[in-house]
Design an enzyme around this catalytic site. Structure first.
Site, PDB file in Angstrom:
ATOM      1  NE  ARG A   1      -4.209  -1.753   1.740  1.00 39.55           N
ATOM      2  CZ  ARG A   1      -4.968  -2.400   2.610  1.00 39.55           C
ATOM      3  NH1 ARG A   1      -4.691  -2.364   3.891  1.00 39.55           N
ATOM      4  NH2 ARG A   1      -6.010  -3.082   2.197  1.00 39.55           N
TER       5      ARG A   1
ATOM      6  N   GLY B   1     -10.385  -8.396  -2.248  1.00 40.90           N
ATOM      7  CA  GLY B   1      -9.751  -9.235  -1.235  1.00 40.90           C
ATOM      8  C   GLY B   1      -9.013 -10.456  -1.746  1.00 40.90           C
TER       9      GLY B   1
ATOM     10  N   GLY C   1     -13.453  -3.727  -0.481  1.00 41.43           N
ATOM     11  CA  GLY C   1     -14.824  -3.283  -0.235  1.00 41.43           C
ATOM     12  C   GLY C   1     -15.251  -2.211  -1.225  1.00 41.43           C
TER      13      GLY C   1
END
Ligand code: AMP
Length: 413
Positions: free
Chosen positions: A34, A371, A394
């Site tokens: 990330r 995911g 999500g």
């Protein structure tokens, strides 16, 4: 405004990033994907000669200071990745002095936004059923706007590059955008790529368009499946045991949701009406216990004996999906088709990853997201052989469900 059209020279720029990276028990970062994902945007600001302010959440501190979730633990990693010594502001809501001292070409990381309940904007310590809840919610929304205004006051420009939280209307992801006019707020490079990838499949898909939806629970994917019925030509994947049982098949101990059987039948009927081909699994690799070294046997999916459990897609299912995937021009893949964490039941998911990569090589556009399917393409080393791997589980699912993403709307309108 787009990030490429902007020159940040001499300006202060606040960037919402997703630095919610996994830490080990000693507070060391175990995967910096990330951080790396945000680098193009962060470097653009610094290379232009801007002063960079980074803000993020980490974990779920629920509005309270929690040293285990302090972003001070990742300052070293961000510094290494960026190639500058990142400064740290230990209170994101009171960072005026650190911000004032920040010079062009320097970078500052603010402490975890979620140490403030105002970030999420949900009333704390009051039940939804409480008659006072509505008033508490209103009060918290006002506090959220104030908190967002404080964050906005630190900078001349606001960039949102945190796709993982784009489906939330939080202070730093959406509310803050109200304090910048359209020429002073923009999506970061990562967000731009994510939004474009989703547009490619949801609005500009070349046909045939195939969605492979897997995972453990129909309930978590029902919204996705329903919305996709208006978009795709073919729908296939795992997760079919609820459907098979609803159709009268024997699924043994396989994971399913009885209460969703009527809905599964509705989906099948709607698919027929909309001319969408549904390719349920026809064969399962089954086990007798939920562990890797359990005995394995292949059964037709509607004839699984009572003491066996479907844990992976069988060869006949894979043969069908292979044909469908290789014949597609657009592919959306979300969710593994088996218990891929157990090596003996990872074959089916690995095969799907290979078919999607092969179709991409032949010219199809492929988006993998949500995911565990991301973990799967990474596990099989195929992430760079599909068109795009989404980073926001999500957020991507909500976008495919057809829901608005507040983080994107706040900037693009
Ligand atoms: P999701 O988060 O809904 O995409 O679900 C991913 C999870 O589904 C993974 O942990 C898989 O192990 C699990 N899964 C996939 N197929 C099966 C299956 N047949 N039985 C139980 N779990 C499964």
């Amino acid at each position: 405004m787009t990030i490429d059209n902007c020159n940040f020279n001499g300006k202060k720029v606040i960037v919402r990033v997703d630095f919610n990276v996994p830490l080990d028990e000693n507070g060391l970062v175990t995967d910096n994907t990330r951080i790396r994902g945000a680098l193009p945007t962060l470097k653009k600001v610094l290379n232009d000669g801007g002063a960079l302010i980074m803000m993020s959440h980490m974990g779920k501190p629920k509005g309270k200071v929690n040293p285990k979730l302090s972003l001070s633990q990742i300052v070293k990693n961000v510094s290494e990745a960026l190639g500058v010594d990142v400064k740290f502001a230990p209170d994101c809501g009171k960072a005026e002095s650190e911000v004032a001292a920040l010079q062009a070409g320097e970078a500052l990381l603010l402490e975890n936004l979620r140490f403030y309940p105002e970030e999420e904007g949900k009333p704390v310590g009051i039940d939804k059923a409480d008659p006072a809840y509505d008033a508490a919610k209103k009060e918290m929304k006002a506090r959220q706007a104030e908190f967002a205004r404080k964050l906005a006051s630190y900078a001349d420009y606001y960039i949102n590059d945190a796709f993982g939280t784009a489906h939330r209307r939080h202070a730093s992801t959406a509310v803050i955008a109200d304090d910048f006019d359209k020429d002073h707020k923009m999506l970061g490079y990562l967000m731009e790529k994510e939004v474009k990838a989703i547009e490619n499949v949801m609005h500009n898909a070349q046909r045939p368009f195939t969605a492979i939806i897997g995972g453990s629970k129909v309930s978590s994917k029902l919204g996705v499946i329903k919305n996709l019925l208006d978009k795709v030509d073919n729908l296939g994947g795992g997760m079919g045991y609820t459907f098979v049982k609803a159709l009268g098949g024997n699924i043994g101990l396989s994971l399913h949701e009885d209460d969703l059987m009527p809905e599964a039948l509705n989906v099948m009927a709607a698919a027929k009406e909309k001319d969408v081909n549904i390719y349920l699994s026809v064969e399962s690799v089954c086990g007798q216990a939920f562990k890797n070294d359990t005995p394995r046997k292949v059964f037709p999916i509607n004839e699984i004996p009572d003491d066996w459990e479907g844990m992976d897609a069988g060869p006949a299912s894979l043969e069908i999906w292979k044909k469908v995937i290789l014949g597609s021009k657009t592919i959306l893949w979300n969710g593994p088709v088996g218990v891929f964490e157990l090596p003996n039941f990872a074959v089916g998911t690995g095969e799907i990853a290979k078919y999607v990569a092969e179709a991409t090589k032949r010219g199809a556009y492929s988006l993998v997201g949500g995911g565990d399917s991301v973990a799967a393409v990474n596990k099989f080393g195929l992430a760079d052989q599909v068109s795009y791997v989404s980073t926001g589980g999500g957020a991507m699912l909500e976008a495919i469900e057809g829901k608005e993403l507040p983080g994107v709307t706040a900037i693009k309108g």
